[in-house]
Design an enzyme around this catalytic site. Sequence first.
Site, PDB file in Angstrom:
ATOM      1  N   HIS A 237      20.229  -6.207  22.052  1.00  0.00           N
ATOM      2  CA  HIS A 237      19.895  -6.090  23.466  1.00  0.00           C
ATOM      3  C   HIS A 237      18.744  -7.039  23.849  1.00  0.00           C
ATOM      4  O   HIS A 237      18.834  -7.785  24.833  1.00  0.00           O
ATOM      5  CB  HIS A 237      19.521  -4.638  23.775  1.00  0.00           C
ATOM      6  N   GLU A 238      17.687  -7.013  23.065  1.00  0.00           N
ATOM      7  CA  GLU A 238      16.517  -7.845  23.412  1.00  0.00           C
ATOM      8  C   GLU A 238      16.838  -9.336  23.322  1.00  0.00           C
ATOM      9  O   GLU A 238      16.294 -10.146  24.070  1.00  0.00           O
ATOM     10  CB  GLU A 238      15.317  -7.490  22.528  1.00  0.00           C
ATOM     11  N   HIS A 241      17.926 -10.562  26.568  1.00  0.00           N
ATOM     12  CA  HIS A 241      16.822 -10.933  27.476  1.00  0.00           C
ATOM     13  C   HIS A 241      16.225 -12.278  27.073  1.00  0.00           C
ATOM     14  O   HIS A 241      15.921 -13.112  27.934  1.00  0.00           O
ATOM     15  CB  HIS A 241      15.691  -9.899  27.416  1.00  0.00           C
TER      16      HIS A 241
HETATM   17 ZN   LIG Z   1      16.320  -4.610  28.209  1.00  0.00          ZN
END
Ligand SMILES: [Zn+2]
Length: 529
Positions: A237-238, A241
């Site tokens: 997930h990170e 980003h």
């Molecule tokens: Zn996030």
Amino acid sequence: MDPRNCVLISLLGYIVTFTNLLYTTCSAVSAKTIFLEENAPTIEEVDFMKMYGYLPQVSLSESETYTGQSVADAVAKMQSFAGLPPTGYLDDETRKLFKRRRCGVKDIETKSEVHRRKRYILQQGWGKKAITYRVINGTGTLPKSRVETLMSTGLEVWAPHGGLSFRRVDQGKADIQVSFASKDHGDGFPFDGPGHVVAHAFPPPHGAMHFDDDELWGDGAADDDDDVTDFFAVAVHEIGHALGLSHSNVKASVMYPYYQVPVEKLHEDDIMGMQELYLKEDVHSPAASSEDRTESIESGRSSLAPRFTKAESEEDDENDVPDLCYTNYDTIQVIQGRIYVFEEEWVWVLSERKQIVEGYPKRFHDVFIGLPKYINVIRTIYEKQNGHIVVFSGRSYWEFSARFRLVKRGRITEYKIPQVPELTTVFISNYNNKTYLIEYERYWRFDEATRTMDRGYPKEMSAWRNVPYPVDAAIIWKEDTYFFRGPRFWRFDNVQIRAHQYYPLPTAQIWFPCRASPDMMQYTTNDEP
Ligand SMILES: [Zn+2]
Ligand SMILES: *[C@@H]1O[C@H](CO)[C@@H](O)[C@H](O)[C@H]1NC(C)=O
Ligand SMILES: *[C@@H]1O[C@H](CO)[C@@H](O)[C@H](O)[C@H]1NC(C)=O
Ligand SMILES: [Zn+2]
């Protein structure tokens, strides 16, 4: 009077106050606002909604109040983003959200609502394909070397969708720097001890990924209730980003903000975000510097009203123009670095940032002057290596200069292929610089340099594994080959010699400035041969 002016929640204690004045001027107070009076959010809950962008930050000097309505709206937005019914009502299920483990990055960019036309967008990408990463340290339960392995696996989940390659470095500044830290760690976004915020990451060009060292990090976790937070699930997930993606409200997507395990693969929502960021940016557009096509220079305005931007001379034709977002396409081709889309008698030209170039759509007869008027559709077009543009129709072709002047007319037999009734697609592969001429179920490979047909042709279209045929178009874009058919497209993997597994995807939402719509999902199921 609008009920939103009736109920004020004071930030000092969050007590809902009805003044006498408000009582007398409000004829009706909605059930929602009355509920909030009885069940107002706590300070922490208001902070949560501010932190993730659901409530605007108010400056301390101004009236420190949110109206009941604005809090209810914020609750509804938060519910909706999390996939709960947007009641605006702080029920138990909603209150659990405040406690759940999640990513510390904002869900909603409050200042840039306009840019949130799509769920999965976006900050910016790295503007390059080769990206470095460095793991600064590990945590008690995961040594640095294990974090490096898991990072490498996580990065490979994303890499193919942006054509990216990742290289680990062990010292110096890397693009993506990974570290574990707790509480205040110097970036203005302190972690909060065990639970709730478990990690956050910054978009390019910053790229840092921080994991909360107060969590119990694990190598795999059984379920959401487990005390152990799975490093891999959070890292994937990170990384999203750190590559430039924002949160998604699609629960099955990796970019959903709340912690979920396991993470096995990306959702198409994540993939579309990547394509948006990495498969379409920073292509040099030769047309922009071409001398006599100054009318095509983009203006910022074109992106605001893209679909029916029309030339001054076409006042009454608006209703005849098909909607670029809801149609099949006769064909699509890359010419001078821009995307040309043909549908009926129209042509759209899109910049590499998928904005419609000002003045388009135009009738293609006004662009390809000299094309016989009886040609009422362009199904096959390609750009030769010398810059000439060739339009095929029936058994003939018309060749235009790079300045769109008719140079000559010829017969398709000059391509050393038989008198087929019609070609559906012609393109030059970047793989071998050969010209592929595609009929319905067969294709030929032509060498322009020697003007000869390669041996062994025609071949069956089934050789392009997992690509349906007949195709409407094939283009080379950023070194990849894409096939289009109806409203969908496939990306072809020249190494595996088959369509990439995550395709097809809807053409309009990926290539053109069209919003995601429920309809698009029906286009993403591969029910074609
Ligand atoms: Zn996030
Ligand atoms: C890891 O490195 C970061 C950044 O240099 C630092 O702030 C943090 O304290 C380190 N964490 C540990 C557990 O050593
Ligand atoms: C194809 O042609 C381009 C331009 O002439 C050239 O730069 C490139 O190396 C060629 N590629 C192959 C595979 O021959
Ligand atoms: Zn941080």
